[in-house]
Design a protein around this motif. Structure first.
Motif, mmCIF file in Angstrom:
data_model
loop_
_atom_site.group_PDB
_atom_site.id
_atom_site.type_symbol
_atom_site.label_atom_id
_atom_site.label_comp_id
_atom_site.label_asym_id
_atom_site.label_seq_id
_atom_site.Cartn_x
_atom_site.Cartn_y
_atom_site.Cartn_z
ATOM 1 N N GLU A 1 32.015 58.275 43.685
ATOM 2 C CA GLU A 1 31.263 56.681 44.218
ATOM 3 C C GLU A 1 32.629 56.741 43.605
ATOM 4 O O GLU A 1 33.132 55.251 44.434
ATOM 5 N N ALA A 2 33.109 56.668 42.632
ATOM 6 C CA ALA A 2 34.498 55.601 42.115
ATOM 7 C C ALA A 2 35.437 55.680 42.454
ATOM 8 O O ALA A 2 36.085 55.208 43.385
ATOM 9 N N LEU A 3 35.807 57.028 43.413
ATOM 10 C CA LEU A 3 36.821 57.448 44.386
ATOM 11 C C LEU A 3 36.860 56.811 45.245
ATOM 12 O O LEU A 3 37.802 56.676 46.055
ATOM 13 N N ALA B 1 33.628 64.296 51.198
ATOM 14 C CA ALA B 1 34.015 65.772 51.991
ATOM 15 C C ALA B 1 35.662 66.077 50.745
ATOM 16 O O ALA B 1 36.099 66.763 50.427
ATOM 17 N N GLU B 2 36.652 64.534 51.346
ATOM 18 C CA GLU B 2 37.948 65.182 50.973
ATOM 19 C C GLU B 2 37.967 65.422 49.654
ATOM 20 O O GLU B 2 38.842 65.991 48.721
ATOM 21 N N ASP C 1 39.458 67.012 44.447
ATOM 22 C CA ASP C 1 39.952 66.466 42.980
ATOM 23 C C ASP C 1 38.369 67.549 42.041
ATOM 24 O O ASP C 1 38.422 67.550 41.088
ATOM 25 N N LEU C 2 37.567 67.486 43.369
ATOM 26 C CA LEU C 2 36.453 68.097 42.293
ATOM 27 C C LEU C 2 36.338 70.246 42.044
ATOM 28 O O LEU C 2 36.196 70.109 41.731
ATOM 29 N N SER C 3 35.922 70.561 43.811
ATOM 30 C CA SER C 3 35.942 71.980 43.674
ATOM 31 C C SER C 3 37.650 72.544 43.512
ATOM 32 O O SER C 3 37.460 73.812 43.084
ATOM 33 N N PRO D 1 42.847 60.739 41.231
ATOM 34 C CA PRO D 1 41.626 60.682 39.441
ATOM 35 C C PRO D 1 41.813 61.794 38.566
ATOM 36 O O PRO D 1 41.244 61.440 37.483
ATOM 37 N N VAL D 2 40.585 62.333 39.583
ATOM 38 C CA VAL D 2 39.918 62.921 38.568
ATOM 39 C C VAL D 2 40.933 64.817 38.663
ATOM 40 O O VAL D 2 40.930 64.977 37.209
ATOM 41 N N GLN D 3 41.202 65.145 39.315
ATOM 42 C CA GLN D 3 42.221 66.581 38.908
ATOM 43 C C GLN D 3 43.070 66.196 38.493
ATOM 44 O O GLN D 3 43.237 67.127 37.495
ATOM 45 N N LEU D 4 44.242 65.324 38.603
ATOM 46 C CA LEU D 4 45.291 65.437 37.410
ATOM 47 C C LEU D 4 45.015 65.250 36.110
ATOM 48 O O LEU D 4 45.892 65.150 35.617
ATOM 49 N N LEU D 5 43.312 64.556 36.044
ATOM 50 C CA LEU D 5 43.498 64.566 34.247
ATOM 51 C C LEU D 5 42.270 65.526 33.928
ATOM 52 O O LEU D 5 42.745 65.985 32.826
ATOM 53 N N VAL D 6 41.447 66.096 34.717
ATOM 54 C CA VAL D 6 40.884 66.535 34.724
ATOM 55 C C VAL D 6 41.567 68.402 34.237
ATOM 56 O O VAL D 6 41.265 69.028 33.402
#
Ligand code: NAD
Length: 459
Positions: A47-49, A58-59, A64-66, A118-123
């Motif tokens: 939702e945030a993304l 899906a993207e 970002d997650l998978s 912003p998820v991938q590049l931080l986490v």
């Protein structure tokens, strides 16, 4: 703020010094918590993304997650092997003894990330730092505020607050963090801020990893499957509305294949996003007005004509997937990294001209080449340099955990993903261990003629 930042750092340093993060069991448990955070927080993050970047679910799941979850799986499977002491050869002169390299965590790491993934590049760098046994302070980008807030919330809920902290904020907060003596800094973003980070790090002699950007070229040979090349280029370029560090920035196509390529790119854009990409749920938006205006300005100042797209809508921060033809090297779109859904196509006479064109410019983060000819691919590899290369593909090189992901020269320094991330957040400590006997006198002064003769024989 200053006192709270330094208090936080003191507390993390105490945690590190007390050894909480060193045992593999803690690291594994914390990595599993990161995975749980991504799994159970998926709805919140998606939702945030979507709110920040209009990212289709899906993207976002894919990029970002998978991707992060898959990388953490690799870490969990290999952590034991990666952290085992590595035995090295002992020269005869130094025998007997045992030499090895041990990996030890650096201490407290600072991870600063940008807004585009912003998820991938931080986490992902956070996970690499945890996997290597460090404490981490993670600073998400203020330009993706909903995602930044979601990660900060989730981290408090899922991660071990004694060792991991998420600090939200913008330039002031980042500069405040940069004033602190971290043991390593991992920065992803543009080169201008990369220089600020490196300067700040120099004050404490803190090592840095800089994951930067640049204009990533895509070379299309006449001898290639144009339809496949066009699909893969359009996919890599227009995902996340072109706001991808490894997106093809521009295309250099053999003159003989140029028209066919542009037609095929048009077909691909239509197949992906329909007649009006504004209505497609699969097409993202520009992150903010500043970047919209920058891209709109590029479209206004280019002398090239859009063969595809060209439209925009400021209210929605929408810029159509755009292909520009008739672009010359001096055109405004060829100055800086575009970082948006505008793809200039430049025609070249042959592969040598393409290689020269790339070789004369700053080393990019990624380079793509589409060709059936092994010789042509070899020629491109030998005549250019870049952080990474995709042959007959775009972007997906970063989904291979075994490949180091990073730039070279102005596109960055250092790398991560898979074992490379573990190494980036580890110190390779040299350990030589010798028995106390024998203790041959030959190495000690006084160096008599007999000893010199023997040493010469031994060395
Ligand atoms: P951004 O504006 O979000 O900045 C990145 C981080 O730097 C943020 O956390 C921000 O708070 C901080 N920052 C910004 N200005 C600062 C300053 N003056 N002092 C200290 N900190 C500051 O992101 P961006 O730089 O616009 O990101 C886009 C760039 O990043 C592009 O060039 C892109 O190619 C590159 N990028 C590289 C990679 C990679 O993996 N190599 C990945 C994504 C993006």
């Amino acid at each position: 703020m200053t006192s709270s930042v330094s208090a936080m750092l003191t507390s993390l340093r105490r945690t590190f010094d007390e050894g909480l993060t060193r045992p593999l069991e803690w690291r594994r448990e914390e990595l599993r918590s990161v995975q749980r955070m991504l799994r159970e927080g998926e709805d919140e993050l998606l939702e945030a993304l979507h709110a920040d970047l209009g990212k289709p679910a899906a993207e976002a799941r894919l990029t970002d997650l998978s991707l992060v979850a898959a990388e953490i799986d690799v870490m969990l499977r290999n952590l034991g092997r990666w952290s085992r002491p590595e035995r090295v050869h002992m020269p005869a002169m130094q025998q007997p003894g045992h030499a090895s390299v041990i990996r030890e965590p650096l201490g407290v790491a600072l991870v600063i990330s940008p807004w585009n993934y912003p998820v991938q590049l931080l986490v992902l760098p956070m996970a690499a730092a945890i996997g290597a046994g460090n404490c981490v302070v993670a600073k998400p980008s203020e330009l993706a505020p909903r995602t930044s807030a979601a990660i900060a919330r989730l981290a408090t809920r899922y991660l071990d607050g004694r060792a991991v902290a998420v600090v939200e904020g913008g330039v002031a907060e980042t500069q405040e963090l940069l004033g602190q003596p971290f043991d390593t800094i991992f920065y992803t973003g543009n080169g201008r801020v990369g220089r600020i980070v490196m300067e700040a790090a120099a004050r404490h002699l803190t090592p840095v990893t800089l994951e930067l950007g640049g204009k990533s070229p895509t070379i299309v040979d006449a001898d290639t499957d144009i339809a496949v090349a066009a699909r893969r280029i359009a996919w890599g370029k227009f995902m996340n509305a072109g706001q991808t560090c490894v997106a093809p920035d521009y295309v250099l196509v053999h003159r003989a294949a140029a028209d066919e390529l542009v037609d095929a790119l048009r077909t691909s854009v239509r197949a992906f996003y329909g007649e009006d990409p504004r209505r497609s749920p699969d097409y993202g938006r520009i992150v903010n007005d500043h970047h919209f205006d920058r891209l709109h300005g590029l479209l206004a100042s280019t002398e090239a004509t859009p063969a595809v797209g060209g439209g925009s809508d400021r209210a929605q921060r929408y810029i159509a997937p755009t292909i520009l033809t008739g672009v010359g090297p001096a055109d405004a779109v060829m100055d800086d990294e575009i970082f948006g859904p505008i793809l200039p196509v430049l025609e070249v006479d042959d592969l040598d001209a393409a290689v020269r064109f790339v070789g004369q410019r700053p080393k990019p983060l990624a380079l793509y080449v589409f060709s059936r000819s092994k010789e042509s691919v070899e020629k491109v590899l030998a005549g250019t340099s870049s952080g990474g290369v995709g042959v007959n593909c775009t972007v997906v090189q970063l989904a291979i955990p075994g490949l180091p992901f990073g730039g070279v020269g102005p596109s960055g320094m250092g790398s991560y993903h898979g074992r490379h991330g573990f190494e980036t957040f580890s110190h390779r400590r040299a350990v030589l261990s010798k028995p106390t006997t024998p203790d041959l006198p030959v190495q000690y002064p006084p160096y008599t003629a007999a000893k010199e003769w023997l040493l010469k024989k031994l060395l």
